[in-house]
Motif scaffolding. Structure first.
Motif, PDB file in Angstrom:
ATOM      1  N   ILE A   1       0.839  -1.206   0.000  1.00 52.76           N
ATOM      2  CA  ILE A   1       0.000   0.000   0.000  1.00 52.76           C
ATOM      3  C   ILE A   1       0.869   1.250   0.000  1.00 52.76           C
ATOM      4  O   ILE A   1       0.602   2.216  -0.703  1.00 52.76           O
ATOM      5  N   GLY A   2       1.927   1.229   0.785  1.00 49.82           N
ATOM      6  CA  GLY A   2       2.756   2.420   0.938  1.00 49.82           C
ATOM      7  C   GLY A   2       3.820   2.563  -0.125  1.00 49.82           C
ATOM      8  O   GLY A   2       4.499   3.580  -0.183  1.00 49.82           O
ATOM      9  N   GLN A   3       3.995   1.529  -0.963  1.00 54.49           N
ATOM     10  CA  GLN A   3       5.080   1.584  -1.948  1.00 54.49           C
ATOM     11  C   GLN A   3       4.528   2.050  -3.284  1.00 54.49           C
ATOM     12  O   GLN A   3       3.660   1.409  -3.873  1.00 54.49           O
ATOM     13  N   LYS A   4       5.045   3.207  -3.720  1.00 54.94           N
ATOM     14  CA  LYS A   4       4.441   3.837  -4.902  1.00 54.94           C
ATOM     15  C   LYS A   4       4.668   3.021  -6.171  1.00 54.94           C
ATOM     16  O   LYS A   4       3.953   3.167  -7.150  1.00 54.94           O
ATOM     17  N   ASP A   5       5.678   2.146  -6.176  1.00 57.74           N
ATOM     18  CA  ASP A   5       5.995   1.413  -7.403  1.00 57.74           C
ATOM     19  C   ASP A   5       5.480  -0.022  -7.360  1.00 57.74           C
ATOM     20  O   ASP A   5       5.803  -0.831  -8.214  1.00 57.74           O
ATOM     21  N   ARG A   6       4.684  -0.368  -6.330  1.00 49.79           N
ATOM     22  CA  ARG A   6       4.192  -1.755  -6.254  1.00 49.79           C
ATOM     23  C   ARG A   6       2.672  -1.802  -6.270  1.00 49.79           C
ATOM     24  O   ARG A   6       2.011  -0.922  -5.752  1.00 49.79           O
ATOM     25  N   GLU A   7       2.148  -2.863  -6.874  1.00 45.67           N
ATOM     26  CA  GLU A   7       0.700  -3.026  -6.929  1.00 45.67           C
ATOM     27  C   GLU A   7       0.211  -3.768  -5.691  1.00 45.67           C
ATOM     28  O   GLU A   7       0.897  -4.643  -5.166  1.00 45.67           O
ATOM     29  N   THR A   8      -0.972  -3.414  -5.244  1.00 42.23           N
ATOM     30  CA  THR A   8      -1.611  -4.127  -4.131  1.00 42.23           C
ATOM     31  C   THR A   8      -2.666  -5.065  -4.720  1.00 42.23           C
ATOM     32  O   THR A   8      -3.619  -4.598  -5.348  1.00 42.23           O
ATOM     33  N   PRO A   9      -2.487  -6.385  -4.533  1.00 42.40           N
ATOM     34  CA  PRO A   9      -3.491  -7.313  -5.073  1.00 42.40           C
ATOM     35  C   PRO A   9      -4.825  -7.174  -4.332  1.00 42.40           C
ATOM     36  O   PRO A   9      -4.845  -7.007  -3.114  1.00 42.40           O
ATOM     37  N   VAL A  10      -5.918  -7.244  -5.074  1.00 44.71           N
ATOM     38  CA  VAL A  10      -7.256  -7.173  -4.478  1.00 44.71           C
ATOM     39  C   VAL A  10      -7.421  -8.290  -3.437  1.00 44.71           C
ATOM     40  O   VAL A  10      -8.081  -8.128  -2.411  1.00 44.71           O
ATOM     41  N   GLU A  11      -6.765  -9.427  -3.707  1.00 43.00           N
ATOM     42  CA  GLU A  11      -6.821 -10.576  -2.795  1.00 43.00           C
ATOM     43  C   GLU A  11      -6.386 -10.175  -1.365  1.00 43.00           C
ATOM     44  O   GLU A  11      -6.930 -10.683  -0.382  1.00 43.00           O
ATOM     45  N   ASP A  12      -5.418  -9.245  -1.261  1.00 42.34           N
ATOM     46  CA  ASP A  12      -4.941  -8.829   0.070  1.00 42.34           C
ATOM     47  C   ASP A  12      -6.045  -8.145   0.875  1.00 42.34           C
ATOM     48  O   ASP A  12      -6.099  -8.253   2.098  1.00 42.34           O
ATOM     49  N   LEU A  13      -6.929  -7.399   0.175  1.00 44.02           N
ATOM     50  CA  LEU A  13      -8.041  -6.746   0.878  1.00 44.02           C
ATOM     51  C   LEU A  13      -8.996  -7.798   1.425  1.00 44.02           C
ATOM     52  O   LEU A  13      -9.490  -7.676   2.551  1.00 44.02           O
ATOM     53  N   LYS A  14      -9.218  -8.852   0.637  1.00 47.08           N
ATOM     54  CA  LYS A  14     -10.117  -9.917   1.098  1.00 47.08           C
ATOM     55  C   LYS A  14      -9.501 -10.655   2.286  1.00 47.08           C
ATOM     56  O   LYS A  14     -10.210 -11.033   3.223  1.00 47.08           O
ATOM     57  N   ARG A  15      -8.188 -10.850   2.243  1.00 53.12           N
ATOM     58  CA  ARG A  15      -7.513 -11.535   3.365  1.00 53.12           C
ATOM     59  C   ARG A  15      -7.621 -10.691   4.634  1.00 53.12           C
ATOM     60  O   ARG A  15      -7.845 -11.219   5.728  1.00 53.12           O
ATOM     61  N   LEU A  16      -7.463  -9.372   4.478  1.00 51.54           N
ATOM     62  CA  LEU A  16      -7.577  -8.475   5.637  1.00 51.54           C
ATOM     63  C   LEU A  16      -8.999  -8.539   6.214  1.00 51.54           C
ATOM     64  O   LEU A  16      -9.189  -8.647   7.434  1.00 51.54           O
TER      65      LEU A  16
END
Length: 537
Positions: free
Chosen positions: A327-342
């Motif tokens: 989330i905090g890294q401007k050059d990396r993508e956040t997978p939608v799957e991570d939101l579901k895991r959270l």
């Protein structure tokens, strides 16, 4: 600089001139209780002879270091600091504001981080600008403050008893400093805000204070209250080689306090499946005494207390971007799957059904191709709602519903983070992060002007005005200081709140803060059947 008589003896502070006809008397390190015994309630201080030179802050309460590899501070830590403003005449009958620091009930101190003598929690600006007395207090944290077996053998809540002892001391002694004992306001942020919430709910504070301010923390926050403390007590005992049967309490009591402090459960780096906020395991409990019942059933104790409370619009950013570092890294993508895991971790007793319902609500306005900014921002919203906003708004509703004479005021701080924008570490969409409010409430844009712009000084002026007016009269709009916008009282019909930022205007008041998500977390998810499979694990 005059000498002040207190119940323990005479104290002498320092006078700090602040300009023409203005100065503030500062008293540092006045004891409000004796050195506490391990896992005992605080006792009255025996007093002293001669004059106590109150010119140095006391040590923090014994606590674990940031790296959790060592401890620092002292057991002898029940001291308070007082800032008294003076104009041309000696002050009397001033409103009093008592500050409780945050730190997850694990760490913290009433001095705040010391940077080039720039104390974060210096009460000087609030006292001077708002013409109020500011008091900051120390209270026990970590194992020494909050270990509990969940029964009468080691009931817990020692840190809350320390705070209560400080409130009672101020009530008995503040008149000698020019304060009005019948007009005391508690305020605090994060675990300090939750502490304020617990103090309003305890029957032990009847008549000791009139108003309260909780910033980003209340009794309902998932990290602020422990319903299964015994498990942690057994872990701590095992770590220290203490028996886990009848001999446990005696063994814990006779253990060196530094070793007790170091035996706290480790705060591990979070992940989407194990959010860091779930690691804060030492916190207040229902002990049958300080808190005789579940917090939700104790609001009658706060019925006559004026209560002002709220959150920062991205309070969850600090936590969620540690659980999901992309989330905090401007050059990396956040997978939608991570939101579901959270979401799965936050709703684990409810199983997959809760994840599906919650994800559908959070992604309902994404469209078919959500941008990375949208996905990351939604993750922060999920964290903010679950860790802070929904619990705080729940307390707002409950206070407004059960209050008799007490008024309720609700706010959202939405000033963009100073760390956000081009060339800065945060994405440019990051709003007010956790603890961003502290610098404005304590007037840092005035004491360290180079770090801030004019709008930040305006924001600080607004917050000090609302906070000190509220302390003076119970209404943030009326008092010694002008405010930019009238802050409407929260009532159970219109649910009004104030959106606080550097530039304020007619659009700064709104209704029904994040009402869809309030419904989701307080009604929809709780009504789903519990998932028995997860309970067996």
């Amino acid at each position: 600089m005059g000498v002040v008589q207190t119940e323990g003896g005479r104290v002498q502070g320092q006078n700090i001139p602040l300009g023409l006809f203005r100065s503030v008397d500062v008293f540092k390190g006045i004891p409000f209780a004796a050195k506490p015994r391990t896992f005992e309630k605080p006792e009255p201080h025996p007093g002293w002879s001669g004059i106590l030179k109150a010119t140095k802050f006391a040590q923090r309460c014994l606590q674990i270091s940031m790296l959790q590899t060592s401890s620092f501070g002292s057991e002898d830590c029940l001291y308070l600091n007082i800032w008294v403003p003076h104009g041309r005449n000696v002050s009397s009958n001033l409103p009093v504001m008592i500050w409780f620091y945050g730190g997850g009930f694990m760490v913290g101190g009433s001095m705040g981080p010391n940077f080039l003598n720039n104390y974060l929690y210096s009460g000087q600006e609030i006292a001077d600008r708002g013409n109020v007395i500011v008091v900051s207090v120390g209270y026990r944290v970590g194992v020494l403050g909050f270990l509990s077996t969940g029964d009468s053998s080691l009931p817990g809540n020692y840190g809350l008893w320390d705070q209560h002892a400080a409130i009672a001391w101020v009530h008995r002694n503040i008149r000698s400093f020019g304060g009005d004992p019948e007009n005391i306001t508690l305020f605090g942020e994060s675990a300090g805000g939750a502490s304020v919430s617990f103090q309003t709910l305890s029957p032990h504070n009847k008549g000791l204070f009139r108003r309260a301010i909780s910033q980003s923390g209340v009794a309902f926050c998932p990290w602020a209250f422990s319903s299964s403390p015994r498990k942690v007590a057994l872990e701590v005992a095992a770590k220290l080689g203490c028996p886990t049967d009848d001999g446990m309490i005696a063994c814990l009591r006779s253990t060196d306090p530094r070793n007790l402090t170091m035996a706290a459960p480790r705060i591990e780096q979070g992940s989407p499946d194990h959010p860091g906020v779930n690691n804060l395991l030492l916190s207040p409990v229902v002990d049958g005494d300080f808190l005789p019942d579940q917090p939700a059933n104790l609001f009658h104790n706060a019925a006559e207390i004026d209560y002002l409370l709220g959150v920062n619009n991205m309070d969850g950013h600090l936590f969620t971007s540690q659980d999901i570092p992309s989330i905090g890294q401007k050059d990396r993508e956040t997978p939608v799957e991570d939101l579901k895991r959270l979401l799965a971790a936050y709703t684990k007793e409810k199983g997959q059904a809760a994840v599906d319902v919650a994800f559908a609500e959070y992604s309902s306005d994404w469209g078919s191709q959500p941008s990375q900014d949208t996905i990351k921002k939604t993750a922060v919203d999920i964290g903010t709602d679950y860790i802070f906003l929904v619990p705080v708004q729940t307390a707002v509703y409950l206070h407004a519903t059960t209050a008799t004479s007490g008024r309720t005021y609700s706010y959202l701080l939405s000033e963009p983070s100073l760390m956000a924008g081009p060339g800065k570490p945060y994405h440019d969409w990051v709003g007010a992060d956790h603890a961003d409010d502290l610098q404005y409430v304590f007037g840092k844009p005035f004491t360290t002007p180079k770090a801030y712009g004019d709008r930040h000084r305006d924001l600080s002026r607004h917050m000090i005005a609302y906070w000190t007016n509220f302390a003076r009269t119970g209404d943030p709009n009326t008092g010694h200081m002008e405010v930019p916008v009238t802050w409407p009282e929260f009532d159970t019909f219109s649910h009004q709140y104030l959106d606080i930022r550097g530039v304020m205007n007619d659009n700064s008041t709104a209704q029904k803060m994040r009402v869809r998500f309030m419904e989701l977390w307080t009604r929809v998810i709780p009504s789903l059947p519990s998932n028995t499979a997860t309970e067996k694990q």
